[in-house]
Design a protein around this motif. Structure first.
Motif, PDB file in Angstrom:
ATOM      1  N   LYS A 153       0.803  -1.218   0.000  1.00  0.00           N
ATOM      2  CA  LYS A 153       0.000   0.000   0.000  1.00  0.00           C
ATOM      3  C   LYS A 153       0.837   1.270   0.000  1.00  0.00           C
ATOM      4  CE  LYS A 153      -3.949  -2.076   2.388  1.00  0.00           C
ATOM      5  NZ  LYS A 153      -4.859  -1.995   3.556  1.00  0.00           N
ATOM      6  N   GLN A 154       2.134   1.180   0.299  1.00  0.00           N
ATOM      7  CA  GLN A 154       2.920   2.395   0.491  1.00  0.00           C
ATOM      8  C   GLN A 154       4.148   2.492  -0.404  1.00  0.00           C
ATOM      9  OE1 GLN A 154       2.163   1.913   5.181  1.00  0.00           O
ATOM     10  NE2 GLN A 154       3.532   3.577   4.694  1.00  0.00           N
ATOM     11  N   LEU A 209      11.841   4.235  -7.359  1.00  0.00           N
ATOM     12  CA  LEU A 209      11.152   3.644  -6.225  1.00  0.00           C
ATOM     13  C   LEU A 209      10.604   4.769  -5.363  1.00  0.00           C
ATOM     14  CD1 LEU A 209      10.637   0.803  -4.924  1.00  0.00           C
ATOM     15  CD2 LEU A 209      12.600   1.287  -3.448  1.00  0.00           C
ATOM     16  N   ILE A 210       9.288   4.738  -5.085  1.00  0.00           N
ATOM     17  CA  ILE A 210       8.643   5.778  -4.281  1.00  0.00           C
ATOM     18  C   ILE A 210       8.038   5.144  -3.035  1.00  0.00           C
ATOM     19  CG2 ILE A 210       6.871   7.571  -4.206  1.00  0.00           C
ATOM     20  CD1 ILE A 210       7.028   7.885  -7.123  1.00  0.00           C
ATOM     21  N   TYR A 211       8.274   5.792  -1.914  1.00  0.00           N
ATOM     22  CA  TYR A 211       7.642   5.393  -0.655  1.00  0.00           C
ATOM     23  C   TYR A 211       6.656   6.473  -0.229  1.00  0.00           C
ATOM     24  CZ  TYR A 211       6.883   4.927   4.344  1.00  0.00           C
ATOM     25  OH  TYR A 211       6.287   4.845   5.582  1.00  0.00           O
ATOM     26  N   TYR A 212       5.433   6.052   0.152  1.00  0.00           N
ATOM     27  CA  TYR A 212       4.393   6.950   0.638  1.00  0.00           C
ATOM     28  C   TYR A 212       4.095   6.627   2.097  1.00  0.00           C
ATOM     29  CZ  TYR A 212       3.312   7.783  -4.305  1.00  0.00           C
ATOM     30  OH  TYR A 212       3.376   8.108  -5.635  1.00  0.00           O
ATOM     31  N   SER A 213       3.903   7.657   2.910  1.00  0.00           N
ATOM     32  CA  SER A 213       3.438   7.411   4.267  1.00  0.00           C
ATOM     33  C   SER A 213       1.998   6.922   4.224  1.00  0.00           C
ATOM     34  CB  SER A 213       3.538   8.690   5.111  1.00  0.00           C
ATOM     35  OG  SER A 213       2.700   9.707   4.578  1.00  0.00           O
ATOM     36  N   SER A 214       1.537   6.352   5.308  1.00  0.00           N
ATOM     37  CA  SER A 214       0.206   5.753   5.314  1.00  0.00           C
ATOM     38  C   SER A 214      -0.901   6.764   5.042  1.00  0.00           C
ATOM     39  CB  SER A 214      -0.056   5.056   6.653  1.00  0.00           C
ATOM     40  OG  SER A 214       0.082   5.984   7.727  1.00  0.00           O
TER      41      SER A 214
END
Length: 606
Positions: free
Chosen positions: A388-389, A421-426
Motif C-alpha cells: 500500500k505504500q 522507487l517511491i515510498y508513501y506514508s500511510s
C-alpha cells in the motif's frame, strides 16, 4: 409550524407509519425507495474516466473544511435524518453522504448511539423491530445532522408507496380508519414538497435525455486548455555578447486539446493537439537568442523544432491496467517521465499534471535534472504497486524513435532508461523517491528540445557535447515531499549526473532545489509557491575535453534560481498566475549581471 416542533414530531410520525405497516403484514417491514441521482453527469464521468493510477499521484490542493450546521437549541441538535432511517437518497436540495453503509441489525452497531441518548428507544425500535436504519461505513449514525423537509417528504413518500401497495393487495380490513386519516393529513401537509420532488425528477430526466442526445462521444472526453501569457525581461544581458538584452513585453498564447477515450472502463487512450506562439525568455545556447542560455527557461514555451501557430500532435498514449496493482503505459509520442506521473507525485504543487499544465513558471521548478534528459518520443513504462505504500516504476523512451535514419530509431538511437522507487506514508502526506537514469545520445543527433544531450535547463556547458562523439549519462536523484498542513507543503531534491564523452573523457553535473507551497493562500483554491535552487551546472570536466570554455573548464561559479508565483482562481475554469524568476550569475558566471523575468499566465479550461 416551528422547525423545532416539526422535527420532534417527525420521529413519532415515522414510527406511526411503520407500526401501521407492521399491522398490515404481521412482521417487521423494510421500506425503501430509490430516486434518480441528482448529478446526471456522474454516469458519463464514470463511463469515460481514465483508469485510476496505481497509487495517489497528486495532493488535493482544495481541502474543504468539515462543517456541521447547528440548530438553535439542544432538542433540535438531536434531529434524526429520515434519509438514514428509510435508506432513501435525498433529492437535489441536499446531497447524500457518500459514505453511507448498509442495513444494521442492532443498535449496538452504531458507535455514536448510547443508551442515555434521548432517542435511543426510538432508534432501537426502528433497528430491531423494523430494520430500516442504514449507518455509515465508520459505524456511526450521525444523529445530529440537520433534517430538511425534502428528506422527510422523500422518506414519507417511500412509506406511503408501501402502504398503498399493501392496501391494493386486499389488506384494507387490517387498517384502522384513524390511522388512514393520519396518513392522509401527512400527505396533504407534504403535498407541495412531493410535487416539487416529482418536478425535479422530471427535470433531471429531461436533462439526462438532452445530454445523451448532444454528448460529444459515448467513449471519449474532450479537455481543452487555452492560455494567454504576458511576459517581459526586467534585467539581464546576453551571456555571449555581454550586452543588455531587450526589455520588450510580449503578449502570446497557446491552446491544447486532449481527447481521453476509454474502451472498457479500465484503460485510456490519450491524444493531445497543441499549438501557439509563446517564446521562452530562457531558450537555447545561441548568441541570437535573448539571453543565450537555457537558465530560467519557462514552462509555457512553444516547441523549438516546430513553426509557431502550427497545430502539432504532442502526445499519443495508451494506458491500461492488466491487474489492479499494475499500470502499463505505451506512448508513441510523449515526454515519458512526466506523462506517466513518475515525477509528478514528488512535486505536485509545482508540476501539476500533464493534462492541466504546470503551476510553476519555469521548467526547472517542475522537476530535477534526472527527468529532463529524456525529451519527447515513443516508449513504454510500467508502474507496479508493492503493497500500500511503495510504488516501483520503470520506463524506456527513445526521443528519436520514430526516425528510421542511421543513429536513430527505437533501439539504435538516443534513449533513456529510468527506474524509480517511491515510498508513501500511510496518510499520503509524505513521500520520497529514489531515481536512476541511464541515457545515451549518438553523435550529431538532436531531439525536440533542441539539444543532443543534457537536461535542456541550466548552464550552457552542462548541455554541451563533443562534436562527432556519442555521450552516455548516468543520473541519480533523490526527491521528497511533505504536506505539513492543509495550507503548507515543502518539497526538495538533489541530483547528480555522470557524463562520459566517449573516447574523450568525463564530466559531472549537479542540481538541487527547495520549494514551499501554500494552498488556499489568501483565497480558497489559490496557490502560492516559492522555490530556491541551483539549476544544473557542470561541476567537473576531464582535462582533455573541451565543451566550448577551454580544455578541462567546467562552470566556475554557482548560479541560483529564485522563483515565486501566485495562482488565483476566477471560478472553476479560469486562473491567473503572476510570477517572477530571478537568476543570479547567469550561465554560472559571476561576471554576468543577474537576470529577472516577469511572467503572467492566464489559463482557461473547458
Amino acid at each position: 409550524m416551528s422547525k423545532l416542533g416539526w422535527n420532534y414530531r417527525s420521529i413519532a410520525l415515522v414510527l406511526l407509519v411503520l407500526d401501521i405497516l407492521a399491522i398490515l403484514v404481521f412482521h417487521p417491514a423494510k421500506s425503501q425507495a430509490e430516486l434518480p441521482k441528482s448529478d446526471v453527469s456522474t454516469i458519463e464521468i464514470e463511463k469515460n474516466k481514465e483508469p485510476e493510477v496505481v497509487v495517489n499521484q497528486t495532493v488535493d490542493t482544495s481541502i474543504a473544511p468539515v462543517t456541521v450546521k447547528k440548530a438553535p437549541n439542544e432538542i433540535q441538535d438531536r434531529v434524526i435524518p429520515v434519509s438514514q432511517l428509510l435508506q432513501v437518497a435525498p433529492p437535489t436540495k441536499q446531497k447524500a453522504p457518500n459514505n453511507a453503509a448498509g442495513q444494521v441489525t442492532s443498535v449496538s452497531q452504531l458507535s455514536d448511539i448510547k443508551p442515555t441518548d434521548w432517542a435511543f428507544q426510538a432508534l432501537q425500535s426502528l433497528v430491531e423491530r423494523y430494520g430500516v436504519i442504514a449507518g455509515y461505513t465508520d459505524g456511526t449514525f450521525k444523529g445530529d445532522r440537520s433534517l430538511t423537509r425534502y428528506e422527510f417528504a422523500a422518506g414519507l413518500n417511500a412509506a406511503l408507496d408501501r402502504l398503498n401497495e399493501l392496501i391494493a393487495t386486499s389488506t384494507t380490513d387490517l387498517v384502522k380508519r384513524e390511522d388512514l386519516d393520519t396518513i392522509k393529513k401527512l400527505q396533504e401537509q407534504f403535498s407541495p414538497e412531493l410535487a416539487q420532488l416529482r418536478g425535479r425528477v422530471d427535470t433531471l430526466e429531461a436533462r439526462n435525455a438532452q445530454l445523451e442526445a448532444t454528448q460529444f462521444s459515448t467513449t471519449t472526453k474532450l479537455i481543452g486548455r487555452a492560455q494567454i501569457v504576458l511576459g517581459s525581461l526586467l534585467a539581464g544581458n546576453n551571456v555571449f555578447t555581454k550586452r543588455q538584452a531587450p526589455r520588450n513585453p510580449t503578449l502570446q498564447g497557446s491552446t491544447s486539446l486532449r481527447l481521453n477515450t476509454s474502451f472498457n472502463g479500465k484503460d485510456s487512450l490519450s491524444l493531445s493537439l497543441s499549438g501557439g506562439n509563446i517564446e521562452s525568455l530562457g531558450q537555447t545556447r545561441a548568441e541570437s537568442t535573448l539571453l543565450g542560455t537555457y537558465e530560467g527557461r519557462t514552462a509555457d514555451n512553444s516547441s523549438i523544432t516546430f513553426a509557431r501557430n502550427t497545430i502539432t500532435l504532442g502526445g499519443v498514449r495508451y494506458r491500461f491496467l492488466p491487474n489492479p496493482d499494475t499500470q502499463v503505459n505505451i506512448y508513441a509520442l510523449s515526454d515519458g517521465a512526466s506523462e506517466i506521473g513518475l515525477s509528478g507525485p514528488v512535486n505536485p504543487y509545482f508540476e501539476s499534471s500533464s493534462a492541466t499544465g504546470a503551476n510553476g513558471i519555469s521548467r526547472f521548478s517542475r522537476r530535477s535534472l534526472v527527468y529532463n534528459y529524456g525529451d519527447s518520443g515513443p516508449g513504454i513504462a510500467i508502474l507496479q504497486r508493492l503493497g500500500k505504500q511503495v510504488q516501483f516504476g520503470i520506463a524506456y523512451s527513445a526521443p528519436n524513435g520514430g526516425n528510421p535514419t542511421p543513429n536513430n530509431g527505437f533501439f539504435s538511437g538516443r534513449y533513456l532508461a529510468l527506474a524509480q522507487l517511491i515510498y508513501y506514508s500511510s496518510n499520503r502526506n509524505f513521500r520520497v523517491a529514489a531515481t536512476y537514469v541511464n541515457t545515451y545520445s549518438p553523435a550529431n543527433t538532436r531531439g525536440l528540445s533542441g539539444t543532443n544531450f543534457g537536461p535542456a535547463v541550466g548552464s550552457n556547458l552542462v548541455n554541451s557535447t563533443v562534436a562527432g562523439t556519442g555521450t552516455v549519462g548516468n543520473l541519480y536523484g533523490l526527491q521528497a515531499f511533505y504536506q505539513v498542513s492543509p495550507k503548507f507543503a515543502i518539497n526538495g531534491w538533489i541530483s547528480y549526473a555522470s557524463h562520459r564523452y566517449l573516447g574523450r573523457g568525463d564530466g559531472n553535473a549537479m542540481d538541487w532545489a527547495v520549494g514551499l507551497a501554500f494552498p488556499d493562500l489568501f483565497s480558497e483554491g489559490a496557490l502560492g509557491g516559492v522555490l530556491v535552487g541551483m539549476e544544473p551546472k557542470l561541476t567537473r570536466l576531464s582535462q582533455n575535453v573541451d565543451l566550448g570554455a577551454g580544455a578541462g573548464q567546467a562552470d566556475k561559479d554557482t548560479s541560483l534560481h529564485v522563483e515565486a508565483f501566485y495562482q488565483y482562481k476566477i471560478g472553476d475554469n479560469i486562473e491567473v498566475t503572476p510570477g517572477l524568476i530571478w537568476i543570479t550569475a547567469p550561465d554560472s558566471d559571476s561576471n554576468n549581471p543577474d537576470s529577472i523575468y516577469a511572467w503572467v499566465r492566464t489559463v482557461f479550461r473547458f
